[in-house]
Design a protein around this motif. Structure first.
Motif, short mmCIF file in Angstrom:
data_model
loop_
_atom_site.label_atom_id
_atom_site.label_comp_id
_atom_site.label_asym_id
_atom_site.label_seq_id
_atom_site.Cartn_x
_atom_site.Cartn_y
_atom_site.Cartn_z
N ALA A 100 1.02 -1.32 -0.02
CA ALA A 100 0.02 -0.05 0.17
C ALA A 100 0.90 1.30 -0.04
CB ALA A 100 -0.92 0.26 1.26
N LEU A 101 1.96 1.19 0.64
CA LEU A 101 2.74 2.32 0.72
C LEU A 101 3.60 2.53 -0.33
CD1 LEU A 101 4.40 2.13 4.47
CD2 LEU A 101 2.51 3.68 3.75
N VAL A 102 4.01 1.63 -1.01
CA VAL A 102 4.55 1.49 -2.34
C VAL A 102 3.76 2.12 -3.47
CG1 VAL A 102 5.47 0.17 -4.39
CG2 VAL A 102 6.15 -0.48 -1.97
N PHE A 103 2.45 1.58 -3.40
CA PHE A 103 1.52 2.18 -4.46
C PHE A 103 1.21 3.84 -4.25
CE2 PHE A 103 0.42 -2.25 -5.27
CZ PHE A 103 0.22 -2.36 -6.67
N LEU A 104 1.04 4.11 -2.85
CA LEU A 104 0.99 5.54 -2.59
C LEU A 104 1.99 6.30 -3.38
CD1 LEU A 104 -0.43 5.75 1.00
CD2 LEU A 104 -1.62 6.24 -1.06
N ALA A 105 3.14 5.90 -3.18
CA ALA A 105 4.47 6.30 -3.58
C ALA A 105 4.50 6.57 -5.12
CB ALA A 105 5.97 5.73 -3.30
N TYR A 106 3.76 5.32 -5.79
CA TYR A 106 3.91 5.24 -7.12
C TYR A 106 2.67 6.62 -7.57
CZ TYR A 106 5.92 0.98 -7.45
OH TYR A 106 6.99 -0.07 -7.68
N LEU A 107 1.66 6.74 -6.87
CA LEU A 107 0.63 7.73 -7.10
C LEU A 107 0.92 9.08 -7.01
CD1 LEU A 107 -2.48 5.81 -5.54
CD2 LEU A 107 -2.04 6.07 -8.14
N PHE A 108 1.86 9.33 -5.95
CA PHE A 108 2.37 10.65 -5.76
C PHE A 108 3.28 11.15 -6.40
CE2 PHE A 108 -0.31 10.20 -1.75
CZ PHE A 108 -1.01 11.72 -1.79
N THR A 109 4.21 10.06 -7.13
CA THR A 109 5.48 10.64 -7.90
C THR A 109 5.04 11.67 -8.98
OG1 THR A 109 6.66 8.44 -7.13
CG2 THR A 109 7.07 9.86 -9.38
N PRO A 110 4.19 11.46 -9.92
CA PRO A 110 3.99 12.04 -10.97
C PRO A 110 3.22 13.60 -10.58
CG PRO A 110 2.54 10.29 -11.46
CD PRO A 110 3.63 10.34 -10.00
N SER A 180 11.20 3.23 -10.78
CA SER A 180 10.03 3.82 -11.19
C SER A 180 9.97 5.12 -11.06
CB SER A 180 8.80 3.27 -10.83
OG SER A 180 8.73 3.31 -9.51
N LEU A 181 10.34 5.77 -9.46
CA LEU A 181 10.60 7.08 -9.09
C LEU A 181 11.51 7.89 -10.16
CD1 LEU A 181 10.12 9.15 -6.77
CD2 LEU A 181 12.23 8.28 -5.84
N PHE A 182 12.56 7.34 -10.79
CA PHE A 182 13.41 8.09 -11.37
C PHE A 182 13.01 8.29 -12.88
CE2 PHE A 182 15.67 5.79 -8.00
CZ PHE A 182 16.38 7.01 -7.30
N VAL A 183 11.89 7.36 -13.14
CA VAL A 183 11.27 7.67 -14.62
C VAL A 183 10.18 8.47 -14.38
CG1 VAL A 183 10.23 6.46 -16.38
CG2 VAL A 183 12.04 5.44 -15.23
N SER A 188 6.92 13.05 -16.13
CA SER A 188 6.02 13.73 -15.64
C SER A 188 6.10 15.43 -15.94
CB SER A 188 5.23 13.57 -14.41
OG SER A 188 4.83 12.38 -14.33
N ALA A 189 7.25 15.75 -15.30
CA ALA A 189 7.83 17.19 -15.56
C ALA A 189 8.24 17.86 -16.80
CB ALA A 189 9.23 17.27 -14.55
#
Length: 217
Positions: A100-110, A180-183, A188-189
């Motif tokens: 759940a924490l990992v998916f939240l990080a995915y959602l908040f990254t972009p 994924s974070l570094f992508v 998105s930016a």
């Protein structure tokens, strides 16, 4: 160490053991203090979560955060958490919580990338505050540029995901390391920077100046 040599103590027993190792009876005091802190944190989380649910609802239909609505939101949260807990079970909770924490990080990254780029590089802190609260204002109810950049960034992250239920194909080829974070952040930016070229920033700056909220950099 407090869980015992065989890890056979529950978290409550472990905390009590640690407290009693300092001096006899301190374990009970420690548990009471921890319980008080836990109740405070849970109350704040529940309140914040209920406001978030109401805000989400308000994005689709204008609502007033009345007492009844706040109570209803709390009940929805409580029932949802209880249902998830029953489905997941105690044995699988740590794995579920980690995912759940990992998916939240995915959602908040972009989302983070779009917001930071918009504030620091596109609008540079210049916003027409009054227009933010108008569904038919210059910002609209939904910003298609931001949402598009978000979706593009999130889509490019999927092949790099590393979770228990799913590991992306590119992540597998890279030894199941999550990049994924570094992508997602740069994609998105950059996508938002390109899409934001069509914004009428001079008009927004003039409106912000008239409103008295123009920030000079």
């Amino acid at each position: 160490l407090a869980s015992g040599p065989n890890g056979d103590l529950t978290p409550v027993e472990a905390f009590k053991t640690v407290g009693d190792s300092i001096f006899n009876g301190f374990g009970t005091i420690l548990l009471i203090l921890l319980l008080a802190g836990l109740l405070i944190v849970m109350s704040v989380n529940a309140y914040g979560g209920s406001l978030t649910l109401i805000s989400m609802l308000d994005s689709f239909k204008s609502v007033k955060p009345t007492k009844k609505l706040r109570i209803a939101a709390l009940l929805v949260m409580g029932i949802s958490v209880w249902g998830i807990a029953q489905f997941v079970g105690e044995a699988r909770f740590n794995t579920f919580y980690g995912n759940a924490l990992v998916f939240l990080a995915y959602l908040f990254t972009p989302w983070t990338a779009v917001n930071l780029v918009d504030y620091f590089f596109v609008r540079k802190g210049v916003y027409v505050i009054g227009e933010i609260f108008k569904k038919d204002g210059i910002y609209g109810r939904w910003g298609w540029r931001g949402n598009t950049a978000y979706l593009i960034g999130f889509a490019t992250m999927i092949p790099f995901f590393v979770t228990t239920p799913y590991v992306g194909p590119i992540a597998k080829s890279l030894g199941s390391v999550d990049y994924s974070l570094f992508v997602g952040l740069p994609v998105s930016a950059i996508a938002y920077l390109i899409l934001a070229r069509g914004l009428d920033l001079k008009k927004e700056a003039a409106m912000a100046a008239a409103e008295g909220n123009l920030t000079k950099h």
